[in-house]
Design an enzyme around this catalytic site. Structure first.
Site, mmCIF file in Angstrom:
data_model
loop_
_atom_site.group_PDB
_atom_site.id
_atom_site.type_symbol
_atom_site.label_atom_id
_atom_site.label_comp_id
_atom_site.label_asym_id
_atom_site.label_seq_id
_atom_site.Cartn_x
_atom_site.Cartn_y
_atom_site.Cartn_z
ATOM 1 N N ASP A 1 -3.448 -2.511 5.886
ATOM 2 C CA ASP A 1 -4.415 -1.791 6.721
ATOM 3 C C ASP A 1 -5.525 -2.694 7.277
ATOM 4 O OD1 ASP A 1 -3.331 0.769 6.710
ATOM 5 O OD2 ASP A 1 -4.490 1.441 4.977
ATOM 6 N N TYR B 1 -10.910 1.561 14.442
ATOM 7 C CA TYR B 1 -10.170 1.635 13.176
ATOM 8 C C TYR B 1 -11.115 1.346 12.004
ATOM 9 C CZ TYR B 1 -6.263 0.617 9.983
ATOM 10 O OH TYR B 1 -5.370 0.611 8.946
ATOM 11 N N HIS C 1 -0.765 -1.994 11.227
ATOM 12 C CA HIS C 1 -0.927 -1.174 12.435
ATOM 13 C C HIS C 1 -1.341 -2.090 13.591
ATOM 14 C CE1 HIS C 1 -0.892 2.616 10.188
ATOM 15 N NE2 HIS C 1 -1.822 2.138 9.392
ATOM 16 N N ASP D 1 2.158 6.332 5.407
ATOM 17 C CA ASP D 1 2.456 5.692 6.695
ATOM 18 C C ASP D 1 3.085 4.313 6.488
ATOM 19 O OD1 ASP D 1 -0.117 5.071 5.725
ATOM 20 O OD2 ASP D 1 -0.891 4.550 7.700
ATOM 21 N N HIS E 1 0.875 -1.195 0.000
ATOM 22 C CA HIS E 1 0.000 0.000 0.000
ATOM 23 C C HIS E 1 0.903 1.234 0.000
ATOM 24 C CE1 HIS E 1 -3.153 2.740 1.054
ATOM 25 N NE2 HIS E 1 -3.147 2.576 2.360
ATOM 26 N N GLU F 1 0.201 4.422 0.759
ATOM 27 C CA GLU F 1 -0.034 5.549 1.666
ATOM 28 C C GLU F 1 1.240 5.769 2.490
ATOM 29 O OE1 GLU F 1 -3.704 5.467 3.944
ATOM 30 O OE2 GLU F 1 -3.487 7.586 4.442
ATOM 31 N N HIS G 1 -7.321 0.146 1.927
ATOM 32 C CA HIS G 1 -8.212 1.260 2.024
ATOM 33 C C HIS G 1 -8.063 2.288 0.894
ATOM 34 C CE1 HIS G 1 -6.580 5.045 4.216
ATOM 35 N NE2 HIS G 1 -7.804 5.367 4.013
HETATM 36 FE FE1 FEO Z 1 -4.107 3.454 4.327
HETATM 37 FE FE2 FEO Z 1 -2.253 2.783 7.202
HETATM 38 O O1 FEO Z 1 -2.635 3.486 5.508
#
Ligand code: FEO
Length: 391
Positions: free
Chosen positions: A165, A193, A224, A83, A79, A81, A146
């Site tokens: 995610d 979440y 995460h 993070d 992914h 993103e 996501h």
């Molecule tokens: Fe959609 Fe934890 O990034």
């Protein structure tokens, strides 16, 4: 000295712990978060995801506790993103021979947009495999869980799904596994979440669940929070329930108030739900963060939202909540708008318009009350709730 943590033989957690993260674009993370990356040491060495930029040094230090980062052959980017990909340039610099394995299409597009054309990308599609030695990684693209680029990576040898995610929790802890933290806390954070990040994509979550359904899973290792080891079945069941959009017979009453008339109406609504045997949460938007309210909304079929009129509009606090609510797009909800006013019922009518824009069914007209309440509005609220709960 930061150390890698071995989660199964030759597979390590090498992520970063963000103890003091408290705000994740609109979502309060009262327990912080983690950005999980995983190192697989086989004949080939693979790193699954990276992390947020400030944790790049932590990640590389943990990798070095096992192997020289220059030995990394593949960096799997599930992914783009930031993070999870922010540290990619730093990791690529430390692992100059590594190919970056990324989902075909949007995955490539997003990484190139953020980091330019210098990356050595190797694009993969659902069902593609990458042999590391004893282990073979299999990729499944899970768009919109996501972002459009999401994919998950399955290691059949260890029966570990690196889910990015999906199934994550914003939870900073020195523990790495669900059973070390305790199921109630982990599930609560997983629920918050889902409600605040994943909820708009329930159809895609269902598809993703179908895609991983046949896999033999000993662990789900998200990007995460903690790793699901003892409660894999529990989190799969929760996700199946959440994405079904069949909320419980429960209610959330959300309101702001200036001189307590709208508050009295909110309390009357809550009491009416209780009298009908419907569990209720009564939440003043001034005292509850919108992301916590959405966690309650996840399970609740009924949503009553109240605002008085302020400056020919609804209260900004209520507008903020409704904007966030509409974006997260809970489905199958039944709503009620209400509120007080002085000379024009603009506030409650704007609430009704926003609920309609969010596709919330409203079987009864907004309940409004001019100036203070002599009890009439509270009776009207009880009648409205009775009509609502018959839907
Ligand atoms: Fe959609 Fe934890 O990034």
């Amino acid at each position: 000295m930061l150390e890698a943590i071995e989660i199964v033989p030759d597979v390590y957690w090498v992520g970063g712990i963000d103890w003091n993260e408290r705000y994740f674009h609109g979502y309060t993370t009262e327990r912080g978060s983690t950005y999980n990356a995983y190192l697989i040491v086989d004949e080939k060495v693979a790193l699954i995801d990276t992390c947020k930029v400030p944790f790049a040094d932590d990640l590389l230090e943990r990798v070095r506790s096992v192997v020289d980062p220059a030995r990394i052959d593949y960096i799997v980017s599930n992914h783009g993103e930031p993070d999870h990909s922010g540290a990619l340039p730093r990791v690529v610099a430390a692992a100059p021979n590594a190919r970056v394995v990324v989902g075909a299409g949007k995955g490539e597009e997003i990484l190139r947009a953020y980091y330019g054309d210098g990356l050595d990308l190797m694009s993969v599609k659902t069902g593609d495999e990458l042999v590391l030695g004893e282990r073979t990684l299999t990729f499944v693209q899970t768009p919109m869980v996501h972002w459009p680029d999401n994919m998950v990576t399955y290691d059949a040898f260890d029966k570990v799904l690196f889910s990015n995610d999906a199934f994550g929790q914003h939870l900073a802890t020195s523990k790495r596994f669900d059973d070390e933290v305790g199921l109630p806390e982990v599930l609560l954070q997983a629920k918050k979440y889902y409600a605040n990040i994943v909820m708009p994509y329930s159809r895609q979550v269902r598809k993703a669940l179908d895609a991983v359904e046949g896999l033999d899973l000993a662990m789900i290792a998200p990007s995460h929070g903690v790793i699901w080891r003892s409660h894999v079945g529990d989190i799969l069941r929760e996700y199946a329930g959440w994405c079904a959009n069949e909320p419980d017979e429960a209610a959330v009453v959300v309101y702001d108030s200036m001189w307590h008339t709208t508050e009295a109406m909110a309390k009357a609504a809550a009491e009416a739900f209780v009298e009908r045997g419907v569990p209720v949460r009564l939440l003043d938007v001034k005292r509850n963060h919108i992301s916590d309210i959405m966690t309650e909304v996840l399970d609740a079929k009924y949503i009553a939202v109240g605002s008085p009129t302020l400056n020919n509009s609804m209260m900004p606090t209520v507008a903020e909540f409704l904007c966030y609510f509409k974006g997260l797009a809970p489905k199958g909800r039944v709503g009620l708008a209400f509120g007080s006013y002085g000379w024009a019922p603009v506030g409650p009518n704007e609430v009704a318009a926003q609920l309609e824009a969010a596709k919330v069914a409203q079987p009864v007209e907004p309940v409004t009350r001019q100036w203070g309440d002599d009890g009439t509005a509270q009776v009207a609220m009880a009648e409205a709730v009775a009509a609502l709960a018959q839907v």
